[in-house]
Design a protein around this motif. Structure first.
Motif, short mmCIF file in Angstrom:
data_model
loop_
_atom_site.label_atom_id
_atom_site.label_comp_id
_atom_site.label_asym_id
_atom_site.label_seq_id
_atom_site.Cartn_x
_atom_site.Cartn_y
_atom_site.Cartn_z
N ASP A 78 43.68 33.77 35.67
CA ASP A 78 44.75 35.10 36.03
C ASP A 78 44.52 36.19 35.29
O ASP A 78 44.46 37.39 35.84
CB ASP A 78 46.00 34.38 36.05
CG ASP A 78 46.39 33.15 36.95
OD1 ASP A 78 45.82 32.99 38.01
OD2 ASP A 78 47.33 32.54 36.59
N LEU A 79 44.45 36.19 34.05
CA LEU A 79 44.11 37.29 33.12
C LEU A 79 42.85 37.92 33.46
O LEU A 79 42.88 39.04 33.51
CB LEU A 79 44.20 36.71 31.67
CG LEU A 79 44.01 37.82 30.51
CD1 LEU A 79 45.32 37.72 29.77
CD2 LEU A 79 42.77 37.52 29.66
N VAL A 80 42.04 37.00 33.66
CA VAL A 80 40.71 37.72 34.03
C VAL A 80 40.61 38.55 35.25
O VAL A 80 40.45 39.68 35.62
CB VAL A 80 39.41 36.63 33.98
CG1 VAL A 80 38.27 37.35 34.73
CG2 VAL A 80 39.09 36.20 32.89
N ASP A 81 41.25 37.87 36.45
CA ASP A 81 41.45 38.66 37.89
C ASP A 81 42.50 39.74 37.65
O ASP A 81 42.16 40.95 38.32
CB ASP A 81 42.02 37.48 38.51
CG ASP A 81 42.09 38.02 40.03
OD1 ASP A 81 40.98 38.25 40.65
OD2 ASP A 81 43.03 38.00 40.61
N GLU A 82 43.47 39.63 36.89
CA GLU A 82 44.26 40.79 36.73
C GLU A 82 43.56 42.04 36.19
O GLU A 82 43.71 43.25 36.33
CB GLU A 82 45.78 40.55 36.02
CG GLU A 82 46.40 39.67 36.85
CD GLU A 82 47.15 40.24 37.99
OE1 GLU A 82 47.26 41.42 37.94
OE2 GLU A 82 47.65 39.69 38.95
N CYS A 83 42.79 41.76 35.10
CA CYS A 83 42.25 42.95 34.29
C CYS A 83 41.08 43.39 35.38
O CYS A 83 40.85 44.73 35.30
CB CYS A 83 41.75 42.21 33.03
SG CYS A 83 41.04 43.38 31.85
N LEU A 84 40.32 42.66 35.93
CA LEU A 84 39.43 43.05 36.67
C LEU A 84 40.01 43.97 37.87
O LEU A 84 39.58 44.90 38.25
CB LEU A 84 38.61 42.02 37.49
CG LEU A 84 37.58 41.32 36.56
CD1 LEU A 84 36.93 39.99 37.19
CD2 LEU A 84 36.64 42.20 36.08
N ASP A 159 30.27 47.76 35.03
CA ASP A 159 28.85 47.57 35.47
C ASP A 159 29.23 47.23 36.94
O ASP A 159 28.46 47.55 38.03
CB ASP A 159 28.44 46.21 34.89
CG ASP A 159 26.99 46.10 35.45
OD1 ASP A 159 26.13 46.76 34.92
OD2 ASP A 159 26.95 44.90 36.03
N TRP A 160 30.25 46.53 37.50
CA TRP A 160 30.52 45.98 38.78
C TRP A 160 30.73 47.10 39.58
O TRP A 160 30.26 47.46 40.67
CB TRP A 160 31.71 45.13 38.85
CG TRP A 160 32.48 45.04 40.10
CD1 TRP A 160 31.80 44.60 41.23
CD2 TRP A 160 33.76 44.63 40.37
NE1 TRP A 160 32.79 44.28 42.13
CE2 TRP A 160 33.98 44.42 41.62
CE3 TRP A 160 34.98 44.78 39.53
CZ2 TRP A 160 35.23 44.08 42.05
CZ3 TRP A 160 36.18 44.50 40.05
CH2 TRP A 160 36.22 44.18 41.53
N THR A 168 31.93 41.10 45.29
CA THR A 168 33.56 41.10 45.16
C THR A 168 34.25 40.66 43.94
O THR A 168 33.44 40.11 43.09
CB THR A 168 34.01 39.81 46.56
OG1 THR A 168 33.55 38.45 45.73
CG2 THR A 168 33.40 39.88 47.74
N ARG A 169 35.47 40.80 43.99
CA ARG A 169 36.08 40.88 42.64
C ARG A 169 36.14 39.30 42.44
O ARG A 169 36.11 38.64 41.31
CB ARG A 169 37.68 41.10 42.84
CG ARG A 169 38.48 41.02 41.66
CD ARG A 169 40.00 41.90 42.18
NE ARG A 169 40.81 41.27 41.48
CZ ARG A 169 42.21 41.71 41.49
NH1 ARG A 169 42.44 42.75 42.34
NH2 ARG A 169 43.33 40.97 41.35
N ALA A 170 36.27 38.39 43.45
CA ALA A 170 36.19 36.93 43.20
C ALA A 170 34.78 36.37 42.52
O ALA A 170 34.73 35.76 41.84
CB ALA A 170 36.41 36.03 44.56
N GLU A 174 34.58 34.94 38.97
CA GLU A 174 33.60 33.40 38.71
C GLU A 174 32.84 33.57 37.57
O GLU A 174 32.51 32.77 36.77
CB GLU A 174 33.20 33.08 40.05
CG GLU A 174 32.56 31.67 39.84
CD GLU A 174 33.77 30.75 39.35
OE1 GLU A 174 33.33 29.80 38.48
OE2 GLU A 174 34.97 30.66 39.24
N SER A 175 31.94 34.67 37.75
CA SER A 175 31.03 34.98 36.88
C SER A 175 31.42 34.98 35.21
O SER A 175 30.99 34.48 34.50
CB SER A 175 29.96 36.31 37.12
OG SER A 175 29.44 36.28 37.94
#
Length: 187
Positions: A78-84, A159-160, A168-170, A174-175
């Motif tokens: 969740d933390l990774v997702d929120e940051c991205l 980079d993204w 995608t963000r997903a 995941e990476s």
């Protein structure tokens, strides 16, 4: 703070980010910021005292937004997702943060040190849970892993946005999570 003052500050933050994203902070003038925000030059000085005051407030504002998102995360994923998600929503802020964090000694180094510490402390709570579950390699300090995760997220997000916007963000999440999962012997 009145709603009108907040709206004016928001216009100035938005204009500064737009311009910083397009041409960087170096050489950016108060005149350009005011014109882009559709306000008088004096409005910048009235609200922030100077361009430096504006950028300082902008950095604090952006990091507060990021911290709010990170506090809502229950798990590392969740933390990774929120940051991205934050950096996807505010790519110019990510650029500003990266350029100013690694410019030594930068004009806003003191402010950025405090702000970086705020974000790292939130990440550290999650990384500590990984350490408590024996998911960090022996000898890796929680503070080092926390800083590494934040740096990774910041650079990966840029980079993204710049080089791989078709992902995608997903996919990006995941990476990053594959890296996180690969940290320890119990991955």
């Amino acid at each position: 703070m009145s709603p009108r003052t907040q709206a004016t500050k928001q216009k100035l933050f938005d204009a500064t980010l737009r311009l910083a994203g397009a041409k960087g902070m170096v050489g950016l003038t108060v005149d350009e910021i005011a014109a882009s925000a559709g306000v008088a030059k004096g409005t910048v000085y009235y609200n922030f005292g100077s361009k430096d005051g504006l950028v300082d407030a902008l950095l604090r504002y952006g990091v507060d937004l990021l911290a709010t998102r990170l506090h809502s995360a229950d798990e590392v994923e969740d933390l990774v997702d929120e940051c991205l998600g934050f950096f996807a929503d505010y790519p110019a802020f990510a650029q500003l943060l990266v350029s100013e964090l690694w410019r030594t000694p930068g004009q806003w180094h003191g402010t950025l040190t405090l702000l970086r510490d705020d974000i790292i402390s939130i990440i550290k709570q999650h990384v500590q849970r990984l350490a408590d579950a024996d998911r960090l390699p022996s000898g890796v300090q929680v503070s080092t892993a926390s800083a590494a995760l934040f740096g990774t997220l910041l650079v990966v997000a840029l980079d993204w946005q710049v080089f791989q916007p078709q992902r995608t963000r997903a996919e990006v999440r995941e990476s990053v999570m594959m890296l996180v999962r690969g940290l320890g012997p119990n991955s």
